[in-house]
Design a protein around this motif. Structure first.
Motif, PDB file in Angstrom:
ATOM      1  N   SER A 160       0.822  -1.206   0.000  1.00 22.45           N
ATOM      2  CA  SER A 160       0.000   0.000   0.000  1.00 22.45           C
ATOM      3  C   SER A 160       0.857   1.257   0.000  1.00 22.45           C
ATOM      4  CB  SER A 160      -0.930  -0.009   1.219  1.00 22.45           C
ATOM      5  OG  SER A 160      -1.644   1.201   1.328  1.00 22.45           O
ATOM      6  N   LEU A 161       1.903   1.260   0.841  1.00 24.55           N
ATOM      7  CA  LEU A 161       2.772   2.434   0.922  1.00 24.55           C
ATOM      8  C   LEU A 161       3.525   2.671  -0.389  1.00 24.55           C
ATOM      9  CD1 LEU A 161       4.574   2.712   4.382  1.00 24.55           C
ATOM     10  CD2 LEU A 161       3.328   4.487   3.150  1.00 24.55           C
ATOM     11  N   ARG A 162       4.036   1.610  -0.984  1.00 22.10           N
ATOM     12  CA  ARG A 162       4.772   1.776  -2.232  1.00 22.10           C
ATOM     13  C   ARG A 162       3.845   2.287  -3.338  1.00 22.10           C
ATOM     14  NH1 ARG A 162       9.758   0.236  -1.537  1.00 22.10           N
ATOM     15  NH2 ARG A 162      10.295  -1.403  -0.058  1.00 22.10           N
ATOM     16  N   LYS A 163       2.610   1.838  -3.322  1.00 23.49           N
ATOM     17  CA  LYS A 163       1.638   2.347  -4.289  1.00 23.49           C
ATOM     18  C   LYS A 163       1.375   3.829  -4.028  1.00 23.49           C
ATOM     19  CE  LYS A 163      -3.065   1.595  -5.997  1.00 23.49           C
ATOM     20  NZ  LYS A 163      -4.315   0.778  -5.839  1.00 23.49           N
ATOM     21  N   ARG A 164       1.290   4.217  -2.750  1.00 20.78           N
ATOM     22  CA  ARG A 164       1.046   5.612  -2.398  1.00 20.78           C
ATOM     23  C   ARG A 164       2.194   6.505  -2.899  1.00 20.78           C
ATOM     24  NH1 ARG A 164      -2.495   7.406   1.011  1.00 20.78           N
ATOM     25  NH2 ARG A 164      -2.733   5.396   2.067  1.00 20.78           N
ATOM     26  N   ASP A 172       0.126  12.740   5.604  1.00 12.48           N
ATOM     27  CA  ASP A 172      -0.397  12.315   6.907  1.00 12.48           C
ATOM     28  C   ASP A 172      -0.737  10.826   6.891  1.00 12.48           C
ATOM     29  OD1 ASP A 172      -0.138  14.837   7.946  1.00 12.48           O
ATOM     30  OD2 ASP A 172      -2.238  15.390   7.663  1.00 12.48           O
ATOM     31  N   LEU A 173      -1.364  10.371   5.810  1.00 10.11           N
ATOM     32  CA  LEU A 173      -1.724   8.956   5.699  1.00 10.11           C
ATOM     33  C   LEU A 173      -0.475   8.083   5.615  1.00 10.11           C
ATOM     34  CD1 LEU A 173      -4.727   9.170   3.202  1.00 10.11           C
ATOM     35  CD2 LEU A 173      -4.834   8.536   5.619  1.00 10.11           C
ATOM     36  N   ALA A 174       0.520   8.560   4.878  1.00  6.28           N
ATOM     37  CA  ALA A 174       1.770   7.800   4.756  1.00  6.28           C
ATOM     38  C   ALA A 174       2.463   7.684   6.112  1.00  6.28           C
ATOM     39  CB  ALA A 174       2.701   8.462   3.742  1.00  6.28           C
ATOM     40  N   MET A 175       2.503   8.777   6.883  1.00  6.58           N
ATOM     41  CA  MET A 175       3.115   8.741   8.208  1.00  6.58           C
ATOM     42  C   MET A 175       2.339   7.818   9.140  1.00  6.58           C
ATOM     43  SD  MET A 175       5.977  10.119   8.740  1.00  6.58           S
ATOM     44  CE  MET A 175       5.944  10.095  10.541  1.00  6.58           C
ATOM     45  N   ARG A 214       3.369   6.088  21.840  1.00 12.21           N
ATOM     46  CA  ARG A 214       3.556   7.488  22.232  1.00 12.21           C
ATOM     47  C   ARG A 214       4.809   8.067  21.576  1.00 12.21           C
ATOM     48  NH1 ARG A 214       6.875   9.297  25.870  1.00 12.21           N
ATOM     49  NH2 ARG A 214       7.088   7.264  26.890  1.00 12.21           N
ATOM     50  N   LEU A 215       5.901   7.318  21.620  1.00 14.01           N
ATOM     51  CA  LEU A 215       7.150   7.804  21.035  1.00 14.01           C
ATOM     52  C   LEU A 215       7.037   7.959  19.518  1.00 14.01           C
ATOM     53  CD1 LEU A 215       9.731   5.721  23.107  1.00 14.01           C
ATOM     54  CD2 LEU A 215       9.279   8.177  23.290  1.00 14.01           C
ATOM     55  N   LEU A 216       6.350   7.027  18.878  1.00 11.33           N
ATOM     56  CA  LEU A 216       6.179   7.114  17.431  1.00 11.33           C
ATOM     57  C   LEU A 216       5.316   8.314  17.055  1.00 11.33           C
ATOM     58  CD1 LEU A 216       5.711   3.333  16.624  1.00 11.33           C
ATOM     59  CD2 LEU A 216       7.510   4.806  15.693  1.00 11.33           C
ATOM     60  N   ALA A 217       4.312   8.611  17.875  1.00 11.53           N
ATOM     61  CA  ALA A 217       3.435   9.753  17.607  1.00 11.53           C
ATOM     62  C   ALA A 217       4.204  11.068  17.686  1.00 11.53           C
ATOM     63  CB  ALA A 217       2.266   9.766  18.591  1.00 11.53           C
ATOM     64  N   GLU A 218       5.289  11.073  18.481  1.00 15.95           N
ATOM     65  CA  GLU A 218       6.089  12.287  18.644  1.00 15.95           C
ATOM     66  C   GLU A 218       7.090  12.487  17.502  1.00 15.95           C
ATOM     67  OE1 GLU A 218       7.931  11.810  22.412  1.00 15.95           O
ATOM     68  OE2 GLU A 218       6.067  12.032  23.558  1.00 15.95           O
ATOM     69  N   CYS A 219       7.269  11.468  16.651  1.00 11.49           N
ATOM     70  CA  CYS A 219       8.229  11.557  15.546  1.00 11.49           C
ATOM     71  C   CYS A 219       7.662  12.427  14.434  1.00 11.49           C
ATOM     72  CB  CYS A 219       8.540  10.164  14.994  1.00 11.49           C
ATOM     73  SG  CYS A 219       9.405   9.072  16.135  1.00 11.49           S
ATOM     74  N   ALA A 220       8.408  13.448  14.054  1.00  7.81           N
ATOM     75  CA  ALA A 220       7.974  14.334  12.969  1.00  7.81           C
ATOM     76  C   ALA A 220       8.166  13.648  11.621  1.00  7.81           C
ATOM     77  CB  ALA A 220       8.771  15.626  13.015  1.00  7.81           C
ATOM     78  N   ALA A 221       7.346  14.035  10.666  1.00  4.03           N
ATOM     79  CA  ALA A 221       7.466  13.490   9.316  1.00  4.03           C
ATOM     80  C   ALA A 221       8.753  14.000   8.664  1.00  4.03           C
ATOM     81  CB  ALA A 221       6.264  13.905   8.475  1.00  4.03           C
ATOM     82  N   PRO A 222       9.486  13.135   7.959  1.00  4.59           N
ATOM     83  CA  PRO A 222      10.695  13.591   7.248  1.00  4.59           C
ATOM     84  C   PRO A 222      10.336  14.683   6.240  1.00  4.59           C
ATOM     85  CG  PRO A 222      10.577  11.190   7.312  1.00  4.59           C
ATOM     86  CD  PRO A 222       9.261  11.695   7.795  1.00  4.59           C
ATOM     87  N   ALA A 223      11.208  15.657   6.081  1.00  7.40           N
ATOM     88  CA  ALA A 223      10.945  16.764   5.160  1.00  7.40           C
ATOM     89  C   ALA A 223      10.725  16.259   3.739  1.00  7.40           C
ATOM     90  CB  ALA A 223      12.119  17.750   5.197  1.00  7.40           C
ATOM     91  N   GLU A 224      11.468  15.210   3.357  1.00  6.88           N
ATOM     92  CA  GLU A 224      11.335  14.676   1.999  1.00  6.88           C
ATOM     93  C   GLU A 224       9.939  14.150   1.734  1.00  6.88           C
ATOM     94  OE1 GLU A 224      15.676  14.199   3.171  1.00  6.88           O
ATOM     95  OE2 GLU A 224      13.707  13.993   4.123  1.00  6.88           O
ATOM     96  N   LEU A 225       9.292  13.573   2.755  1.00  9.50           N
ATOM     97  CA  LEU A 225       7.934  13.065   2.587  1.00  9.50           C
ATOM     98  C   LEU A 225       6.961  14.215   2.354  1.00  9.50           C
ATOM     99  CD1 LEU A 225       6.251  10.251   4.603  1.00  9.50           C
ATOM    100  CD2 LEU A 225       5.034  12.384   4.243  1.00  9.50           C
ATOM    101  N   LEU A 226       7.113  15.286   3.101  1.00  8.95           N
ATOM    102  CA  LEU A 226       6.242  16.451   2.954  1.00  8.95           C
ATOM    103  C   LEU A 226       6.427  17.117   1.592  1.00  8.95           C
ATOM    104  CD1 LEU A 226       6.693  17.960   6.534  1.00  8.95           C
ATOM    105  CD2 LEU A 226       4.781  16.591   5.691  1.00  8.95           C
TER     106      LEU A 226
END
Length: 218
Positions: A53-57, A149-152, A128-140
């Motif tokens: 699913s992610l690779r398709k996204r 947001d869905l990919a993260m 909790r720790l994963l929720a605190e991880c910011a999305a990589p700039a490259e993804l944005l």
């Protein structure tokens, strides 16, 4: 040999019964592939489905394969179906499942596996720790905000499944970090490195601190 029916029936212990019926070319009647899947096998199927699913996204579908005891499911981007092979002793059966049918059946299974991971010993802390991880700039930069947001969300869920397995392993360094209050910052850094390394498997991403492979968080 496209499947006539494909189902996964969950058990209370977290495993499932797989059943697939299909019509074999040149044979009369309906053939069946069935078998018992342990929870660990089911998690591998969930990871396989989420990765597809992610690779398709991201627009980069690639050939992929997942194997459990006696069962192999493979995907070829050039084909519309997944290829299923069941090996039992000297007996070998094969059939195809439309990707859409596989995704539909896996949706509920995926939710159950994630819920079990969240409810595990270290699940709440890891979530909790994963929720605190910011999305990589490259993804944005690569995706629109909603898609990013869905990919993260998917990356965090995949990471949760993998990290709970790691933390539940006897002698796990990650588990020691999660248990000790004085090591919480080390735990956070390990989770961030892990998520960045996981993201880099799907698209180029810079990672600081140094990346670690998704099989180890020590």
């Amino acid at each position: 040999m496209p499947a006539e029916n494909f189902s996964l029936e969950m058990r209370e212990d977290g495993g499932a019964w797989l059943a697939l019926s299909y019509k074999h070319a040149g044979r009369s009647g309906i053939q069946r592939i069935s078998g018992d899947l342990q929870h660990a096998d089911l998690v591998q199927l969930v990871l396989f489905a989420e990765a597809l699913s992610l690779r398709k996204r991201f627009g980069h579908p690639v050939s992929a394969r997942v194997s459990t005891q006696g069962l192999e499911i493979s995907y070829d981007p050039a084909q519309r179906d997944l290829h299923v092979v069941r090996q039992a002793g000297y007996s070998k059966q094969s059939a195809c499942i439309p990707v859409a049918a596989f995704d539909a059946e896996m949706a509920g299974i995926t939710d159950i596996c994630f819920a079990r991971a969240e409810g595990s010993k270290h699940g709440p802390a890891l979530k909790r720790l994963l929720a605190e991880c910011a999305a990589p700039a490259e993804l944005l930069e690569r995706l629109a905000e909603d898609e990013a947001d869905l990919a993260m969300h998917q990356l965090r869920e995949i990471a949760l499944l993998l990290l709970t397995q790691e933390a539940d392993t006897r002698g796990s360094a990650l588990a020691r970090k999660l248990r000790a209050k004085k090591n919480q910052e080390q735990a956070r850094e390990a989770v961030v490195r892990f998520l960045l390394a996981l993201a880099a498997e799907f698209f180029p991403v810079s990672a600081e601190p140094e990346q670690v492979s998704h099989g180890h968080c020590g």
